[in-house]
Design a protein around this motif. Structure first.
Motif, PDB file in Angstrom:
ATOM      1  N   ALA A 260      52.813  51.963  37.118  1.00 48.28           N
ATOM      2  CA  ALA A 260      52.038  50.892  36.486  1.00 48.28           C
ATOM      3  C   ALA A 260      51.766  51.207  35.019  1.00 48.28           C
ATOM      4  O   ALA A 260      51.879  50.339  34.151  1.00 48.28           O
ATOM      5  CB  ALA A 260      50.726  50.690  37.237  1.00 48.28           C
TER       6      ALA A 260
ATOM      7  N   GLY B  35      50.783  38.410  34.989  1.00 47.82           N
ATOM      8  CA  GLY B  35      49.370  38.712  35.232  1.00 47.82           C
ATOM      9  C   GLY B  35      48.712  39.692  34.307  1.00 47.82           C
ATOM     10  O   GLY B  35      47.529  39.936  34.429  1.00 47.82           O
ATOM     11  N   GLY B  36      49.458  40.272  33.400  1.00 46.78           N
ATOM     12  CA  GLY B  36      48.809  41.147  32.451  1.00 46.78           C
ATOM     13  C   GLY B  36      48.302  42.429  33.083  1.00 46.78           C
ATOM     14  O   GLY B  36      47.845  43.320  32.392  1.00 46.78           O
ATOM     15  N   SER B  37      48.362  42.514  34.404  1.00 46.03           N
ATOM     16  CA  SER B  37      48.171  43.791  35.079  1.00 46.03           C
ATOM     17  C   SER B  37      46.773  44.375  34.962  1.00 46.03           C
ATOM     18  O   SER B  37      46.556  45.525  35.251  1.00 46.03           O
ATOM     19  CB  SER B  37      49.174  44.824  34.545  1.00 46.03           C
ATOM     20  OG  SER B  37      48.853  45.166  33.221  1.00 46.03           O
ATOM     21  N   GLU B  38      45.807  43.604  34.526  1.00 43.64           N
ATOM     22  CA  GLU B  38      44.474  44.173  34.391  1.00 43.64           C
ATOM     23  C   GLU B  38      43.583  43.765  35.550  1.00 43.64           C
ATOM     24  O   GLU B  38      43.604  42.620  36.002  1.00 43.64           O
ATOM     25  CB  GLU B  38      43.840  43.713  33.073  1.00 43.64           C
ATOM     26  CG  GLU B  38      44.403  44.403  31.866  1.00 43.64           C
ATOM     27  CD  GLU B  38      44.053  45.894  31.839  1.00 43.64           C
ATOM     28  OE1 GLU B  38      42.882  46.238  31.995  1.00 43.64           O
ATOM     29  OE2 GLU B  38      44.989  46.700  31.679  1.00 43.64           O
ATOM     30  N   PHE B  39      42.783  44.701  36.035  1.00 47.36           N
ATOM     31  CA  PHE B  39      41.830  44.393  37.098  1.00 47.36           C
ATOM     32  C   PHE B  39      40.535  43.960  36.426  1.00 47.36           C
ATOM     33  O   PHE B  39      39.626  44.733  36.225  1.00 47.36           O
ATOM     34  CB  PHE B  39      41.602  45.622  37.968  1.00 47.36           C
ATOM     35  CG  PHE B  39      40.807  45.335  39.196  1.00 47.36           C
ATOM     36  CD1 PHE B  39      41.409  44.801  40.310  1.00 47.36           C
ATOM     37  CD2 PHE B  39      39.445  45.588  39.236  1.00 47.36           C
ATOM     38  CE1 PHE B  39      40.685  44.531  41.448  1.00 47.36           C
ATOM     39  CE2 PHE B  39      38.707  45.320  40.369  1.00 47.36           C
ATOM     40  CZ  PHE B  39      39.328  44.793  41.471  1.00 47.36           C
TER      41      PHE B  39
ATOM     42  N   SER C 235      40.016  37.724  36.644  1.00 46.68           N
ATOM     43  CA  SER C 235      41.086  37.417  37.579  1.00 46.68           C
ATOM     44  C   SER C 235      40.538  36.792  38.855  1.00 46.68           C
ATOM     45  O   SER C 235      41.277  36.391  39.714  1.00 46.68           O
ATOM     46  CB  SER C 235      41.881  38.678  37.906  1.00 46.68           C
ATOM     47  OG  SER C 235      41.053  39.591  38.583  1.00 46.68           O
ATOM     48  N   LEU C 236      39.214  36.704  38.967  1.00 47.94           N
ATOM     49  CA  LEU C 236      38.634  36.006  40.110  1.00 47.94           C
ATOM     50  C   LEU C 236      38.539  34.509  39.845  1.00 47.94           C
ATOM     51  O   LEU C 236      38.048  33.753  40.670  1.00 47.94           O
ATOM     52  CB  LEU C 236      37.258  36.574  40.449  1.00 47.94           C
ATOM     53  CG  LEU C 236      37.301  37.756  41.419  1.00 47.94           C
ATOM     54  CD1 LEU C 236      35.927  38.360  41.627  1.00 47.94           C
ATOM     55  CD2 LEU C 236      37.890  37.347  42.766  1.00 47.94           C
ATOM     56  N   ARG C 237      39.006  34.111  38.676  1.00 55.16           N
ATOM     57  CA  ARG C 237      39.068  32.678  38.426  1.00 55.16           C
ATOM     58  C   ARG C 237      40.141  32.067  39.303  1.00 55.16           C
ATOM     59  O   ARG C 237      41.179  32.690  39.526  1.00 55.16           O
ATOM     60  CB  ARG C 237      39.411  32.413  36.962  1.00 55.16           C
ATOM     61  CG  ARG C 237      38.189  32.119  36.145  1.00 55.16           C
ATOM     62  CD  ARG C 237      38.572  31.407  34.882  1.00 55.16           C
ATOM     63  NE  ARG C 237      39.814  31.942  34.310  1.00 55.16           N
ATOM     64  CZ  ARG C 237      40.274  31.570  33.146  1.00 55.16           C
ATOM     65  NH1 ARG C 237      39.644  30.687  32.439  1.00 55.16           N
ATOM     66  NH2 ARG C 237      41.396  32.071  32.673  1.00 55.16           N
TER      67      ARG C 237
ATOM     68  N   TYR D  87      38.441  30.934  48.419  1.00 57.18           N
ATOM     69  CA  TYR D  87      38.306  31.022  46.967  1.00 57.18           C
ATOM     70  C   TYR D  87      39.030  32.267  46.441  1.00 57.18           C
ATOM     71  O   TYR D  87      39.823  32.193  45.510  1.00 57.18           O
ATOM     72  CB  TYR D  87      36.828  31.063  46.578  1.00 57.18           C
ATOM     73  CG  TYR D  87      36.624  31.174  45.093  1.00 57.18           C
ATOM     74  CD1 TYR D  87      36.650  30.031  44.293  1.00 57.18           C
ATOM     75  CD2 TYR D  87      36.448  32.414  44.482  1.00 57.18           C
ATOM     76  CE1 TYR D  87      36.497  30.127  42.919  1.00 57.18           C
ATOM     77  CE2 TYR D  87      36.290  32.520  43.114  1.00 57.18           C
ATOM     78  CZ  TYR D  87      36.315  31.382  42.335  1.00 57.18           C
ATOM     79  OH  TYR D  87      36.178  31.469  40.986  1.00 57.18           O
TER      80      TYR D  87
ATOM     81  N   SER E  89      42.475  32.685  43.934  1.00 56.84           N
ATOM     82  CA  SER E  89      42.261  33.188  42.578  1.00 56.84           C
ATOM     83  C   SER E  89      43.479  33.993  42.140  1.00 56.84           C
ATOM     84  O   SER E  89      44.358  34.303  42.946  1.00 56.84           O
ATOM     85  CB  SER E  89      41.019  34.076  42.538  1.00 56.84           C
ATOM     86  OG  SER E  89      41.259  35.264  43.263  1.00 56.84           O
ATOM     87  N   SER E  90      43.519  34.321  40.868  1.00 57.50           N
ATOM     88  CA  SER E  90      44.595  35.180  40.377  1.00 57.50           C
ATOM     89  C   SER E  90      44.590  36.499  41.131  1.00 57.50           C
ATOM     90  O   SER E  90      45.644  37.043  41.466  1.00 57.50           O
ATOM     91  CB  SER E  90      44.409  35.458  38.884  1.00 57.50           C
ATOM     92  OG  SER E  90      44.375  34.253  38.173  1.00 57.50           O
TER      93      SER E  90
ATOM     94  N   SER F  74      53.741  47.417  41.237  1.00 58.73           N
ATOM     95  CA  SER F  74      53.616  48.592  40.370  1.00 58.73           C
ATOM     96  C   SER F  74      54.496  48.430  39.147  1.00 58.73           C
ATOM     97  O   SER F  74      54.080  48.713  38.029  1.00 58.73           O
ATOM     98  CB  SER F  74      54.035  49.869  41.095  1.00 58.73           C
ATOM     99  OG  SER F  74      53.337  50.005  42.285  1.00 58.73           O
TER     100      SER F  74
ATOM    101  N   GLY G 114      53.084  46.599  36.469  1.00 64.18           N
ATOM    102  CA  GLY G 114      51.928  47.191  35.813  1.00 64.18           C
ATOM    103  C   GLY G 114      50.633  47.053  36.580  1.00 64.18           C
ATOM    104  O   GLY G 114      49.572  47.409  36.085  1.00 64.18           O
ATOM    105  N   TYR G 115      50.695  46.509  37.792  1.00 66.43           N
ATOM    106  CA  TYR G 115      49.472  46.384  38.585  1.00 66.43           C
ATOM    107  C   TYR G 115      49.129  47.727  39.222  1.00 66.43           C
ATOM    108  O   TYR G 115      50.014  48.419  39.724  1.00 66.43           O
ATOM    109  CB  TYR G 115      49.653  45.354  39.702  1.00 66.43           C
ATOM    110  CG  TYR G 115      49.592  43.918  39.255  1.00 66.43           C
ATOM    111  CD1 TYR G 115      48.394  43.227  39.268  1.00 66.43           C
ATOM    112  CD2 TYR G 115      50.735  43.255  38.828  1.00 66.43           C
ATOM    113  CE1 TYR G 115      48.335  41.902  38.871  1.00 66.43           C
ATOM    114  CE2 TYR G 115      50.689  41.940  38.422  1.00 66.43           C
ATOM    115  CZ  TYR G 115      49.485  41.259  38.449  1.00 66.43           C
ATOM    116  OH  TYR G 115      49.439  39.952  38.055  1.00 66.43           O
TER     117      TYR G 115
ATOM    118  N   TYR H  18      43.685  47.228  43.651  1.00 67.40           N
ATOM    119  CA  TYR H  18      43.627  45.893  44.261  1.00 67.40           C
ATOM    120  C   TYR H  18      43.369  46.001  45.754  1.00 67.40           C
ATOM    121  O   TYR H  18      42.611  45.229  46.317  1.00 67.40           O
ATOM    122  CB  TYR H  18      44.925  45.132  43.990  1.00 67.40           C
ATOM    123  CG  TYR H  18      44.921  44.471  42.637  1.00 67.40           C
ATOM    124  CD1 TYR H  18      44.666  43.110  42.504  1.00 67.40           C
ATOM    125  CD2 TYR H  18      45.133  45.209  41.488  1.00 67.40           C
ATOM    126  CE1 TYR H  18      44.646  42.506  41.270  1.00 67.40           C
ATOM    127  CE2 TYR H  18      45.106  44.619  40.246  1.00 67.40           C
ATOM    128  CZ  TYR H  18      44.865  43.269  40.134  1.00 67.40           C
ATOM    129  OH  TYR H  18      44.825  42.676  38.905  1.00 67.40           O
TER     130      TYR H  18
END
Ligand SMILES: Nc1ncnc2c1ncn2[C@@H]1O[C@H](COP(=O)(O)OP(=O)(O)OP(=O)(O)O)[C@@H](O)[C@H]1O
Ligand SMILES: [Mg+2]
Lengths: 256, 362
Positions: free
Chosen positions: A79, A110-114, A118-120, B192, B196-197, B213, B216-217, B222
């Motif tokens: 990652a 997704g830009g890969s950021e937590f 991202s809960l939108r 919901y 979501s994303s 991975s 980049g996740y 997650y």
């Protein structure tokens, strides 16, 4: 040894990888300057995909050192390497089979950021969906956004595979046999697409199809039995006795 | 790429959204009317109504993890039990007010889930299942022995249904509606999160962690996030459990209870967030009425479980689709002779249909 270096997208130094007793990769060196186009060719089991996996960080190298964009990434996670600007495709498609094509690209963007953001709800990111649409158009999947990946043809899955990698806007793009299973017309489209990739993106391509491999690359690397045995311009490779020996009797085409 | 018991057919649920919504609303209306429809409310409301609701909520957390993350967790009842113990400990031992006790219980359950996730998120498929099962057993034996905290096998009591100000749970009807509201809330929350994303990313991880991975996740983070969320849902179920029983003891988290949740999820349809309530109703009916004609409750439950796996692999929630599948097939057979087959069948479809017809023919 450890010189800061910005001119190279990738430096591989004496990298080896064993799988149990099998030496899949032996002491491979590789240097790729920014913006270069490199093809890697070689017979089945030569270690090409293993090299990719090591560069991408799927598994660690048994020995050796890997530098991305002048930074030592040998022990870095997949990652994190992706965030540094590395994107790759897989030889056998790794897609989100139960989701639609558009959703696949949406996730890839997704830009890969937590982040909390991202809960939108996903539908509230219209610009990201639009960027996805443009990507799909680029790889020739414009009409397929709503299709579920599992229902796509093999060729379409390969195209999506490519779109997913492009979504990262990588500095170094590694493609593992992008044309596998493509029809001739799809191949032509692929070559065009590869040629259109912006100059600043470095390209590392594994390809069994010599026409594509030689058409796109400025330099070709030949691998055999876990080793890099030759490196040269497409013309040199075409003329090489050794390459002909390895691929004797057009066995290369059989391998596709 | 290993995954357990996840429906492999492509999710075309998007087109099904509308009929699904209508069915959902009808079921909700029935659930609201339920206390007034039954002849013996004192029996039906707690034993069938409320029990189905908390079984469903806990099973929903399992289904969420299975459907959207591709993980099969057997720790969900344990998490709910921890939350129940949290509420009981706060009420009985610490003497805290009902609201604070509820929040305390939810926090204990969610936090425990987070800790479980830190350990378990790295493991996959069968290992994840075994690990969550083992953790549940560890907690069970601890709960059965820790006299100081859990009062061992006698459990913590009494935990009376409190007057929450807005709602007096001491009243059975109010408690039922409280549980129903919690169930609806849990469902909406799961939906919901799934849309979501973050939820899309979870589904990406379910389908191909390697790809995630490479994009980049941070796959583990997650997974931890998803497991923690599911634990929160299970914890809500735990709050209802403790008020339903007015106490908590180790039997809440024993192996039977753990398997009950799995059975509810499978009967309802392991891929369906709402099916769990159908599963809950079936199991609580079995629990309450099986002794009328057999003393082998476990055998009967087992048989129902097997029957569902054989004849309706997508659970009760999948039966509508199954019937639709058979109908489509029959219709197509009638039409197919003169009409050219223009569309290529997706490769996954025929096998699914075989399954469907196989199920209904027997
Ligand atoms: N994850 C793995 N575990 C064990 N062995 C592996 C693994 N990956 C590759 N190998 C072995 O390493 C050798 C090199 O494989 P690799 O996939 O790199 O070859 P390749 O050059 O990509 O071949 P192809 O053209 O068939 O894709 C093969 O013998 C293969 O079986
Ligand atoms: Mg390969």
């Amino acid at each position: 040894m450890i010189m800061p270096d910005t001119g190279h997208a990738l430096r591989v130094r004496g990298v080896s990888r064993n799988f149990g007793g099998l030496k899949a990769l032996r002491d491979v060196d590789l240097e790729i300057a920014d913006g270069e186009r490199i093809s890697v060719i070689g017979t089945n089991g030569a270690g090409k995909s293993t090299l990719f996996n090591l560069i991408a960080g799927v598994f660690p190298a048994t020995s050796g050192r890997i530098e991305l964009f002048g930074e030592d990434v040998t022990g870095m996670s997949t990652a994190k390497r992706a965030k540094r600007g590395l994107a790759r495709t897989f030889q056998t498609s790794r897609l989100f089979e139960q989701l639609t094509v558009a959703e696949n690209v949406f996730i890839a963007l997704g830009g890969s950021e937590f982040r909390g953001g991202s809960l939108r709800p996903a539908w509230r990111s219209p610009s990201r969906w639009e960027r996805g649409e443009r990507l799909l158009e680029r790889v020739g999947l414009r009409e397929k956004g709503e299709a579920v990946v599992a229902d796509l043809s093999h060729g379409e899955q390969r195209q999506l595979e490519l779109a997913m990698a492009l979504a990262l806007q990588p500095k170094l793009l590694m493609l593992d046999e992008p044309a596998a299973g493509f029809s001739p017309s799809e191949r032509t489209h692929l070559v065009k697409l590869l040629r259109e990739i912006p100059e600043e993106i470095t390209l590392l391509l594994i390809e069994h199809d010599m026409d594509i491999a030689l058409a796109v690359a400025s330099r070709v690397i030949v691998m055999h039995d876990g080793e890099k045995i030759l490196e040269g311009t497409p013309d040199e490779i075409r003329a090489s006795e050794r390459v002909r020996e390895i691929y004797l009797g057009g066995s290369l085409d059989e391998a596709v | 790429m290993t995954r357990l018991a996840t429906p492999t057919r492509s999710e075309k649920s998007r087109g099904w959204l509308r009929p699904g919504l209508i069915i959902g609303l009808i079921v909700l209306a029935l659930a609201i009317a339920f206390p007034h429809l039954v002849d013996r409310p004192k029996f039906w409301i707690p034993n069938i109504g409320i029990k189905s609701l908390w079984l469903g909520i806990v099973a929903m957390s399992l289904v969420f993890l299975n459907r959207y993350v591709g993980l099969l967790s057997l720790a969900q009842m344990t998490i709910a039990g921890m939350s129940a113990y949290g509420v009981a400990y706060a009420t009985v031992t610490l003497g805290l007010s009902p609201w604070v006790s509820i929040v305390f219980g939810l926090m204990i359950g969610t936090l425990a889930g987070y800790l479980v996730a830190l350990v378990a998120a790295r493991t996959k498929a069968i290992y994840f299942l075994m690990l969550t099962l083992a953790l549940g057993q560890v907690f069970y034996s601890w709960a059965a022995q820790a006299v100081d905290v859990t009062n061992a096998s006698r459990g913590l009591y009494p935990v009376p249904r409190p007057d929450l100000g807005v709602m007096n749970l001491a009243d059975l009807n109010s408690f039922y509606y409280f549980a129903l509201a919690a169930a609806v809330l849990c469902y909406l929350l799961c939906r919901y999160v799934a849309t979501s994303s973050f939820g899309l990313a979870l589904q990406g991880i379910r389908d191909s962690p390697e790809r995630m991975s490479a994009l980049g996740y941070n796959v583990n983070r997650y997974r931890v996030g998803a497991i923690t969320f599911a634990s929160f849902i299970a914890s809500i179920g735990g709050v209802i459990v403790v008020f339903d029983r007015n106490q908590v003891d180790p039997s809440v988290v024993n192996l039977n209870a753990t398997l009950d949740i799995l059975i509810v999820a499978v009967i309802g349809g392991i891929g369906s967030l709402l099916g769990v309530f159908a599963g809950g109703v079936v199991l609580s009916l079995l629990l309450n009425f099986s002794q009328d004609f057999t003393d082998r409750y476990m055998t009967l439950t087992g048989l129902v479980f097997i029957a569902v796996l054989l004849f309706a692999p997508a659970g009760l929630a999948g039966i509508g689709k199954q019937v639709q599948g058979v109908k489509d097939r029959v219709l197509r057979k009638k039409k197919s002779a003169p009409v050219l087959e223009p569309v290529q069948e997706p490769p996954t479809k025929p096998s699914e249909e075989e399954l469907t017809t196989e199920g209904t023919q027997r």
